[in-house]
Structure formats: C-alpha cells, structure tokens
Design an enzyme around this catalytic site. Structure first.
Site, short mmCIF file in Angstrom:
data_model
loop_
_atom_site.label_atom_id
_atom_site.label_comp_id
_atom_site.label_asym_id
_atom_site.label_seq_id
_atom_site.Cartn_x
_atom_site.Cartn_y
_atom_site.Cartn_z
N ASP A 278 -9.57 6.35 -8.79
CA ASP A 278 -8.52 6.90 -7.95
C ASP A 278 -7.24 6.13 -8.29
O ASP A 278 -7.28 5.10 -8.97
CB ASP A 278 -8.88 6.75 -6.47
CG ASP A 278 -8.17 7.77 -5.59
OD1 ASP A 278 -7.10 8.27 -6.01
OD2 ASP A 278 -8.67 8.06 -4.49
N TRP A 279 -6.12 6.63 -7.83
CA TRP A 279 -4.83 6.08 -8.26
C TRP A 279 -4.65 4.65 -7.75
O TRP A 279 -4.61 4.41 -6.55
CB TRP A 279 -3.71 6.99 -7.79
CG TRP A 279 -3.31 7.99 -8.84
CD1 TRP A 279 -2.06 8.21 -9.32
CD2 TRP A 279 -4.16 8.91 -9.55
NE1 TRP A 279 -2.09 9.19 -10.29
CE2 TRP A 279 -3.36 9.63 -10.46
CE3 TRP A 279 -5.53 9.17 -9.53
CZ2 TRP A 279 -3.86 10.60 -11.31
CZ3 TRP A 279 -6.05 10.13 -10.39
CH2 TRP A 279 -5.22 10.83 -11.27
#
Length: 869
Positions: A278-279
């Site tokens: 995920d970011w």
C-alpha cells in the site's frame, strides 16, 4: 492508500529506527518462511511466464529494479507510476484507485460502493459492475486497478473503510471480490485485491516515527476461515496483483511478513501475480524483498516521501543486488511476476497510455508535480469513458435498496401522494458535488464514503432530482432540524433522509478520523432527533438511510408513525432515480443486509471495539476468533434489531421442493495436492556493476526515483559482494525452493478444495401480487460432537432469482464445496472435513434468522424445519 499530505508534517531523516515496541501476546507468532516462492508453476500462467522470462533475460539490472517501484509521489500522471524498461518495450505502468471508479479524473462513472454491491446479493450484477469498472480504467489508460477491497472484512462495525468491501461475511466478500476481479480483468486491466490482511481499523494502522503500526493478532484458524477466505477466492479467479496492508500481523509488518506473503499467499494460495505495498507501507528494503514484496508504491520511504527522493528500493535495490544482500533470483522473480501479469492481460497489444492526470483537472500542467522544477505539457485529454455504465450503476443502486420495515404496506407511494421531505441528505450540497477532496465531508446526499476509495461525481442524481423527474407533489425542507412551518396534514407522507459516513484516516470529518469515533454508530447531523421530531407531527413517516454500515435505530424504529424504513446504502451517482423506482413501486425492493444491525453497541464483544493509542506498538488481539457479526449474535443468543441477510419486498415468496444431491465423495483429508510445475530458470550470478551505471548526459529530475547508481557507488557495491562482512539474513532464511504446503497446489489452494460436494436447489414462487426478486441464502451447520468449535450457521452460498411476476416460479441452484464443509486444522496445517459421515445441516431461507428448510447430508434429504437461530 494513505494521505500524501500527512507526511508533509514529518521531518526526519530516512531510516530512523522505531525502538519502542510492545510485546505481542503469547501464542501469536509470525513465523519466518523463506525463500519467496518462484512464480510460474501454475499451468494457466505458464505461457505468460515464458514470455516474461524471455524479456527478463534480456534486461539489465537497472531496468529490472526500475519496474519494481514507483517513481515517487506526484511524479507522474497516476497515483502510482512504475519505472519503465523501454529498450525491451515495457512502458511505465499506471496504477490508479479506486474500488468504485477511477479516482481523481473526469468523464468517469461514480459507481455504487462495495457495501452496496454486497447488499444486492446478485452475482450477475457483481460481475457486470466489474466489467464496467474495467472498461473505464482501460479507457483512461490505466494498467492496474487498485481494487476490489475485501479487507477490512468488517469485524469492527465502526471501521472507517468497511464500506469499500462487500459485507461482514467472508463468503459474501469472496463472491463480491472474485466476480469483480473476473469482470475487471475480462477487459485486460490488472485487478488488485486488497488489503492483505486484518486491517480492521484506520487509526494507528501505519508505521511512523512515533510508533509502529497497529498489530492485528489472530490465530491461524481464524485467519484461514474468515479473513483469508475472500483473498483465496480472488487468487483462484486469477487476480494479477495483491496489495498488502499497512498494519502488522502478529507483530510483523505486512510489508515484510514472510509468513503472510511467502507462505500463505505465494505458496499455500499459489498466487502467481505480483505483491505490492500500500502507499508508503513499505518499512524496510532488504527485509521486505526477502519476505516476498514485489513492487513498492509509490516508491518513497514511508517517513520522508516529500524530502529529496529517498527510497528503500530503486537505486538501493540495484545496490543490494550488486553487494549480494539480495539474491539475484529474488529480483528476477519479482520482475517476472510483474511482467507475467502485464502479458497475461494482453497489455503488450495496443493497450492505451494514460490520458488523464490525477494531480490536476487542468488540460496542461507539470508532468512531475512533485519536482522542484518540472517540464510541462498536456496532462489531461478529458476522455469520456462512461459509455452506458450509468445503467449498470443504477441497477446496482436500485437492487441493493433494502426494505427493513413496511407497516400496512405504506410503501410503495402512490403517484399522487402528498409528500413532505426532510433532511439535507435528500439533495446535492450547494457547495458542489466534488467540492471536498476525496469526498472528505458529509454534505448533501451521501453516495460514497471518503478517502482513496472515492471518485469524483460526473453528476449526482439526488433523491430530490428523482422526485422532480417523477413530477411528485412534494415540499422539501433542506434542513436537518425540524422546521416549524411544515404544516402537517393528515394526508401527508413525510420522507426523512438521514445518513452516516466514514472513510480513510488521512481525512477527519466532523471529528471522525476515518473510523466512526465521534459519531459511534449513530446517525450524523442529529438524524435521530430529526426523525423523532417528524414522527411527532406526522402519522405516516418513511425513513431513507444512506450509510456506510450499521447504524443504531432504537430511538425511533418502533415509533408508531415510522411506517417504513429503507437502507439505500451508498448508491453513487444514481442515488435519485434508483430510489424512485423502489419508492413508487416500479420494482419491488430486493436488497438484503450485508451485516447485522444491533440494538446497542453493547451487543458486540469488547474485542471488536476500536483500539486507542498505546505507547509502543498498539495491540489489537482478535480474541473473539470466528465470532464476528451474526456468528457472534447467534452464539451469544442476542437478538439483533435486523439480522444479517434481512430484507423485505412488496411481494411475498415461498420456498419449496429443495433438493440436495451428492456429487463428490468426501474424505477427511483432501486428496494429495498436485506438484508444482516448472518455473523459469533464474541465474544466481551477480551482474556486472556497469548494468547500474547512470547513462551518459542524463537530465535528472529532482525527487524522481531512479534505479541507477553513480559509477563509484556501483563499483563499491560490487566490491562489497566479496567482503567477509555479509548481510545478516533473518532467522530461518533459506534460498532453497520448497515443494509447498499440503494445503496448496493451485491458485486458491489445493484444487480438490473446490470440488463440489453437494448440489442444492430450491424452487421459489412469487406468492404475492407484485413482481419481485427473491434471494435464497444457504447456511451450513456442522454436525454435533466434532472436535472443533464452529459457529451455529455460516453462509456458504446464495442465489438471486430473475424478476418473477406474480405467481411465477424459478428454481435456483447453489452448491457446497469440500472447503465449505471443512475446518482449518492448525496442527495438520490443512483443511479437514471433521466428520465425513456426519449429518451436516444445510439451511435454506430468506435471511440468517429465517431459514425454513433443512437438508441433511447424511440422508441427502430435505424437510421443512424451524430455523436454528
């Protein structure tokens, strides 16, 4: 995905250690599992792996590492942009949110949210929505769709992102997720099933300089039977990408949790695609690589993404290969996985390039907005990708509408009904439908939650728009306080619109930091008071609720004036006309609840409450095990306000003539798994340092992440490979490929798990006077006396009829697989049918508390029976 703005507040050097930790409770262990399994051994992927391996063999070190990470936040058109390998024909890959439509663009469709899709209980619509979403992402030139979301599962009713998924049940989530994957990938877009795993609240989910991310502590059986179940089905559907979660599991960050990625996902579930972070969820370089992470997004270091172009990978990945810290075959496998997904979806054949920019709505602008100085050009081409997708969006929104209460057939409304309409949720906000970034406010009609799972509305057809189109006789009071001038008349029907919102943690709305901390499970904007005030003055009140999930109804649900209640969930852009078709009886409501509605928050076990701040690493221990949502209510003997699966209609249905037919003879242990097929051959020789040298006369862009090293750095790294000082590999590390666990063998697990054990059918007749659709729900009850504790009933399948005219009949078919009838044995590490000759109860009905037929597997016969709960 997390806020890009949050990190502008952090100013510290990259790589700062977080020393203070809290011990994970005894018994919750993230065991090491190495090495990362090579992909390509599943026959469905063999050709794409063959093609990918030919490319990899011809790529330099820097070209390979360039494909494994993003080029940095705001360093391209898309929310995620990989590097490229143009010499071998591979462009930058564009990754973009989100689960309900293309985020931060224009001329797109804002589809109903996942929770709305789950409420349809309609497999056909689940897939159709996926196809439409895929077409829009492809039309915008996006390679990787960052959806669907099946995690969080909805364990915590106040969880901020539950609405992005399909409901608080693993099977409902599994069908929603897998059918979305199939739809999206049918048009050549790589789907991403997320977030692996157990990310059940927004607060404290992320690793930062202050503390490690929250640790979700859960036992192996709970992991397999609940939280992993929908991921397994997504993998079985051939999903090209899996996104790991921000949090830790059993004390180990998901981004570097070798047990989860290497063991569970890549080996046991046979996942053949690539695993992305995920970011800003990647918290280490070498450790995450060895644990099986294949792609880092957006490429920056999690603590300082807005600084000077720091990365755990890119140039550091090149360095780590040259100095021997990372085995060469680990990089080759990661790149091959990425390219195999790209090739399997046919993206090497006339796939469009991005034609939008998620950073601006202007036609022209900087090509790299995150750079200090950036070249400019055309960044938005305003390509219309909507086609006829509004039709699909409207069908989903309409068929999800769930009728909870309807006294004396108050609904449907007559064409000439005199209406008084209350609540700001009935109309678009005057501020503009996209006035709040990522829908980070609750103003006007609530069509979606907030955060990276949102999209811009091309338009919002509000309920008031719908009433206008109908030519309704109405007066609208655009306020959330009861007006003194509404002049009630005996013939009036009052329609009250209320809502409850939630979203992602980087935006706080009305004091709620993603999770519903301030609002609890109450309606927003004093909705309860508005309903009670209206009910005190009007004798016929209809309540319409737009909501992210469960809300408490007790203050007003039993008031005599409250005649009807509808949950319209999160309908997206088609909120108005979809609702009108139900309110006025064009169609009968056919939605069913994808979660249980309690009478009080005290109905839930304490363990599913939100975890607060803790010094060190917050610990969230899943002590309730398998008992979430209706499983918990049934075990505790708590009668909810409305049960999981509940939903009324304007007509009535009878269920008759059920049948159960044995198909596959079961054994206690599944047949032996197939052996792995061959995988591409990966060299182990460290490439020459020259493969990572900067090209001559290259014009660098500040903050852009590159995979090259200065010549001196590359040469020194190569010298380090022969040094006596070696990288301290983690405990349990090995570079010898494993045959794989017994529970594996194909995508999703041992293929025998998905053999049909029993076919089940039931005949449904419309016994009322109006047309309508019925939902048959199938729940399994394990035999008594087995050695495993199991919930009383568990959803295993469902089927929705076509539109049945009054008096018409349809026979629907469902099935039970070997896995449906198994439990996860933590000692044997396999799926076990606990009593092969035992009598499993196969319950069929309209909701989890209205099951009128029981089929027994021992006699293979069915009979009417009293519901087990």
């Amino acid at each position: 995905m997390y806020s890009l703005l949050f990190y502008s507040l952090l100013s510290a050097a990259a790589g700062v250690a977080i020393d203070k930790r809290t011990d994970v409770p005894a018994g919750y262990v993230a065991a090491p599992y190495y090495p990362a399994p090579h992909g390509g051994w599943v026959s469905d992927w063999s050709e794409s792996y063959r093609k990918a391996s030919l490319l990899v063999q011809n790529m330099t070190l820097a070209e390979k590492t360039n494909l494994t990470a993003g080029t940095g936040i705001f360093m391209g058109r898309c929310v995620g942009n990989t590097g490229s390998a143009l010499r071998v024909g591979i462009p930058q890959l564009c990754l973009q949110d989100g689960p309900l439509g293309v985020r931060n663009t224009d001329h797109n469709t804002a589809f109903p949210a996942g929770i709305t899709v789950g409420a349809t209980w309609d497999k056909t619509l689940m897939r159709a929505r996926g196809v439409a979403i895929g077409e829009e992402f492809r039309g915008k030139g996006i390679n990787v769709h960052l959806g669907p979301s099946v995690g969080p599962l909805g364990r915590k009713p106040r969880g901020g992102r539950n609405w992005e998924g399909f409901g608080a049940d693993p099977v409902l989530q599994a069908f929603g997720g897998a059918l979305t994957v199939e739809g999206v990938q049918s048009v050549g877009v790589i789907a991403t099933i997320k977030h692996l795993i157990a990310n059940e609240q927004e607060q404290y989910r992320m690793y930062s300089l202050v503390q490690p991310g929250i640790s979700s502590n859960l036992d192996d059986r709970t992991l397999h039977e609940l939280y992993l179940w929908p991921f397994a089905e997504g993998v079985r559907s051939g999903v090209g990408s899996v996104m790991i979660a921000y949090n830790a599991v059993n004390g180990s960050a998901c981004s570097q949790n070798s047990y989860l990625i290497n063991n569970i996902l890549k080996d046991e579930l046979g996942f053949q695609g690539f695993v992305m972070s995920d970011w800003l969820a990647q918290v280490s370089g070498v450790s995450s690589t060895l644990a099986g992470l294949d792609m880092s997004m957006p490429g920056d270091i999690h603590t300082v993404p807005l600084a000077t172009g720091s990365s755990y990978w890119m140039y550091e990945y090149s360095r780590s290969i040259l100095n021997g810290s990372i085995p060469v075959d680990r990089l080759n496998d990661a790149v091959t996985r990425i390219l195999a997904s790209y090739l399997k979806l046919g993206q090497d054949r006339n796939y469009p390039r991005p034609n939008f920019d998620s950073n601006t709505q202007d036609a022209e602008g900087p090509l790299y907005p995150g750079a200090l100085i950036s070249p400019s050009g055309i960044v938005n081409e305003f390509v219309d990708v909507q086609a006829n997708h509004a039709k699909t969006a409207k069908e989903v929104a309409r068929d999800a509408i769930t009728l909870l209460k309807n006294v004396n057939n108050s609904l449907p409304l007559s064409k000439n009904a005199s209406l008084k309409i209350f609540g700001t949720d009935a109309e678009k906000t005057s501020d503009g439908i996209n006035s709040c970034a990522d829908q980070g406010c609750n103003k006007g009609t609530l069509g979606m939650g907030w955060g990276s799972g949102s999209a811009r509305y091309p338009y919002l057809n509000s309920p008031i728009d719908g009433f206008k189109t109908r030519g309704a006789n109405y007066t609208f009071y655009n306020t959330d306080s009861f007006p003194s001038n509404s002049n009630p008349a005996a013939t009036d029907t009052a329609v009250v619109f209320v809502n409850a919102d939630a979203g992602e943690n980087y935006i706080t709305v009305d004091g709620n930091p993603g999770d519903r901390t301030n609002a609890n499970l109450n309606l927003w904007h004093n909705g309860d008071k508005l309903i009670k005030d209206v009910a005190a003055k009007y004798s016929n009140v209809v309540v319409v609720v737009h909501t992210v999930g469960q809300v408490l109804l007790e203050e007003w649900i039993d008031l005599p004036s409250v005649q009807a209640v509808l949950f319209a969930h999160l309908p997206g852009q088609e909120a108005g006309d979809s609702l009108m078709e139900v309110l006025y009886g064009d169609v009968s409501p056919s939605g069913h609840l994808p979660y249980t509605i309690p009478t009080s928050e005290s109905n839930y076990p304490e363990s599913v409450g939100l975890r607060g701040f803790e010094i060190g690493q917050p610990q969230d221990t899943f002590t309730e095990g398998l008992y979430i949502d209706y499983r918990h209510f049934n075990k505790a003997g708590i009668k909810p306000r409305y049960a999981f699966g509940h939903g009324l209609s304007y007509t009535t249905f009878s269920f008759s003539s059920p049948t159960i037919t044995p198909v596959t003879k079961l054994t206690a242990v599944p047949p032996t798994r197939p052996a792995k097929g061959s995988t591409p051959s990966y060299p182990t020789t460290i490439p020459p340092a020259s493969e990572a040298y900067w090209p001559d006369n290259f014009d660098r862009i500040w903050r852009y992440l590159y995979s090259w090293l200065d010549k001196t750095d590359a040469d020194n790294a190569a010298k380090d490979a022969s040094s006596s000082t070696k990288y301290p590999y983690p405990a349990g590390y090995s570079n010898v490929q494993k045959a794989g666990p017994a529970a594996g063998g194909a995508q999703g697990g041992n293929p025998a798990l998905f053999d049909t054990a029993y076919d089940i059918s039931v005949t449904i007749t419309n016994t009322g006077s109006r047309s309508g659709k019925a939902v048959a729900q199938l729940y399994l009850q394990y035999p008594t006396g087995i050695a495993f504790d199991t919930p009383i009933i568990q959803l295993r399948d469902f089927a929705k009829t076509d539109e049945l005219a009054a008096g018409k009949t349809q026979t629907v078919k469902m099935r039970l697989t070997r896995k449906d009838m198994s439990v996860w044995d933590v000692v044997k590490q396999n799926w076990i049918v606990p009593n092969v000759s035992g009598d499993y109860g196969v319950w069929i009905g309209e909701s989890s508390d209205k099951l009128g037929w029981r089929c027994g597997t021992a006699a293979a016969k069915c009979a009417s029976a009293t519901s087990p709960v």
